[in-house]
Design an enzyme around this catalytic site. Sequence first.
Site, short mmCIF file in Angstrom:
data_model
loop_
_atom_site.label_atom_id
_atom_site.label_comp_id
_atom_site.label_asym_id
_atom_site.label_seq_id
_atom_site.Cartn_x
_atom_site.Cartn_y
_atom_site.Cartn_z
N CYS A 1 -57.44 -19.37 -21.50
CA CYS A 1 -56.28 -19.09 -21.90
C CYS A 1 -55.98 -20.26 -23.32
O CYS A 1 -56.09 -21.39 -22.79
CB CYS A 1 -55.14 -18.14 -22.20
SG CYS A 1 -54.32 -19.24 -20.68
N HIS B 1 -52.70 -23.40 -12.29
CA HIS B 1 -52.82 -22.87 -11.31
C HIS B 1 -54.62 -22.70 -10.97
O HIS B 1 -55.13 -21.82 -10.31
CB HIS B 1 -52.40 -21.84 -10.60
CG HIS B 1 -50.87 -21.29 -10.52
ND1 HIS B 1 -49.87 -20.77 -11.03
CD2 HIS B 1 -50.23 -22.34 -10.18
CE1 HIS B 1 -49.30 -20.64 -10.11
NE2 HIS B 1 -49.12 -22.03 -10.31
N CYS C 1 -46.53 -23.97 -23.20
CA CYS C 1 -46.91 -22.66 -23.24
C CYS C 1 -45.91 -22.51 -24.61
O CYS C 1 -44.91 -21.95 -23.88
CB CYS C 1 -47.92 -21.76 -23.03
SG CYS C 1 -48.61 -20.68 -24.07
N HIS D 1 -42.56 -17.99 -8.59
CA HIS D 1 -43.60 -19.12 -9.51
C HIS D 1 -42.22 -19.32 -10.27
O HIS D 1 -41.04 -19.61 -11.22
CB HIS D 1 -44.57 -17.85 -10.56
CG HIS D 1 -45.16 -17.65 -11.17
ND1 HIS D 1 -45.14 -18.73 -12.02
CD2 HIS D 1 -46.64 -17.78 -10.77
CE1 HIS D 1 -46.22 -19.14 -12.88
NE2 HIS D 1 -47.46 -17.88 -11.93
N GLU E 1 -43.23 -20.54 -13.26
CA GLU E 1 -42.46 -20.35 -14.89
C GLU E 1 -41.14 -19.11 -14.64
O GLU E 1 -40.01 -19.21 -15.68
CB GLU E 1 -43.82 -18.91 -15.51
CG GLU E 1 -43.55 -18.73 -16.55
CD GLU E 1 -44.43 -17.70 -17.54
OE1 GLU E 1 -45.28 -17.37 -17.33
OE2 GLU E 1 -43.58 -16.62 -17.79
N CYS F 1 -47.75 -12.14 -22.31
CA CYS F 1 -48.58 -13.18 -23.65
C CYS F 1 -49.86 -12.55 -23.85
O CYS F 1 -50.35 -11.37 -22.90
CB CYS F 1 -48.68 -14.44 -23.15
SG CYS F 1 -50.38 -14.92 -21.95
N SER G 1 -53.02 -18.09 -8.80
CA SER G 1 -53.51 -17.40 -9.84
C SER G 1 -52.74 -16.29 -10.63
O SER G 1 -53.14 -14.84 -9.83
CB SER G 1 -53.85 -17.89 -10.67
OG SER G 1 -54.31 -17.16 -11.93
N SER G 2 -51.01 -15.51 -10.40
CA SER G 2 -50.51 -14.67 -11.02
C SER G 2 -51.39 -13.53 -12.05
O SER G 2 -51.50 -12.46 -11.35
CB SER G 2 -49.10 -14.65 -12.36
OG SER G 2 -48.78 -13.33 -12.16
N ASN G 3 -52.34 -14.00 -13.02
CA ASN G 3 -52.82 -13.49 -13.53
C ASN G 3 -54.29 -12.76 -13.85
O ASN G 3 -54.52 -12.16 -13.00
CB ASN G 3 -53.21 -14.06 -15.02
CG ASN G 3 -53.85 -15.79 -15.50
OD1 ASN G 3 -54.94 -15.41 -15.30
ND2 ASN G 3 -54.12 -16.66 -15.01
S1 SF4 Z 1 -48.03 -17.92 -20.95
FE1 SF4 Z 1 -50.60 -16.86 -21.03
S2 SF4 Z 1 -51.39 -18.32 -23.03
FE2 SF4 Z 1 -49.51 -19.23 -21.99
S3 SF4 Z 1 -50.35 -20.38 -20.34
FE3 SF4 Z 1 -50.01 -18.49 -19.87
S4 SF4 Z 1 -51.45 -17.36 -19.72
FE4 SF4 Z 1 -51.93 -19.24 -20.87
#
Ligand code: SF4
Length: 390
Positions: free
Chosen positions: A55, A85, A144, A172, A174, A279, A309-311
């Site tokens: 991303c 991650h 980010c 996590h 974040e 995001c 990795s969460s996503n």
């Molecule tokens: S917030 Fe979204 S764009 Fe930013 S690093 Fe995380 S996954 Fe990537």
Amino acid sequence: MPSLVFRKGLDLKHAVAGMLADNYHSALVDRIKGEDFTYRAGRLTLHLAREFGFCYGVDRAVDYAYQTRERFPDRNVFLTGEIIHNPHVNEKLRTMGVRFLSDDPAVVDRLTHDDVVILPAFGVTVEMLARLDRRGCTLVDTTCGSVLNVWKNVRRYAEGGYTSIIHGKVWHEETQATASQAVQYGGKYLVVLDRAESDLICDYIRRGGDASELAARFASAVSPGFEFDRDLERIGLANQTTMLMSESLEIGELVRTAMIDRYGDGAIGDRYQAFDTICSATQDRQDAVVALLRDTPVDLMIVIGGYNSSNTANLARICAASRPTFHIADPDCLASAQEIRHRPVGSKEELPATGWLPADGPVAIGLTSGASTPDNLVGATIARLAEFCG
Ligand code: SF4
């Protein structure tokens, strides 16, 4: 001496571009994108999701890390922990001499103004930033913009007297950083992982109950001194940027409805606020895989990305709802046409499996990768699939 902070790179983008391309680019992936995201080899038809992989935030963070190494070749360069991650990217940075403070947290208190510390894409807690600032080291902040946007909303909640309910994973980085922003601005927070946890909170909002039970359940997921009676009267909803969008929306609606049931329709404007803080990169990758599953008949899905990795985990969840799905960390997980190592959805560990690839006849495979997965891993995975399918 106050820290020197770089937030917009170090003017060495061109100097590191070749290195980044060598380490993470894939000519095969570029070719497949140019051929309508489809690739054929032997009995294999492979369909790539139209959005996948690095991303904008990860791209920028890795770029800045390389620029940092280039700019300060003779100084100690540290990361607070994983920059993103993905084990391959982190390992690569280690081989470039970047050290990880998470390997020995005590090192933080021995840093000097000669040392350089890179802050990861998902940010660091207010406490960590203050510790680094006290050491006076040079900081390269890759947080980010989408994460900063979540922080902005959480700060606004705190200043307005709203408790932040954060849909996220409490472990996590974040979410920990976001939660620390609430406290920094005098607010409270509560982290809910999923619908089941938000149901518990909604029940309590409606009917009250045993606060000590909730306090035990959410012990590590609330701000210091959190009182369930007092701190759920006004709520602002936020999310970790990489959660499943549909689940975040559902949780927001559940909490809003519970607040209406408790305080009435007329009061809701003063009692509840929400901002969508998923995001756009996460959203685009989830939408693309939903479209692939809807429009393309595939026999199975491969999802590539770090197991923490969460996503990536959420992409695998979407796929597993309708297709056999294999979340793999890298191409080596495809041991042979019979054997695979993967992390099943909902499992915490990688497990071996057999018979993952149909033995005969045409096979259609869908493929996507998380926001922290470089294209070279995607390309190598596709090459291996092609090999297995003749
Ligand atoms: S917030 Fe979204 S764009 Fe930013 S690093 Fe995380 S996954 Fe990537």
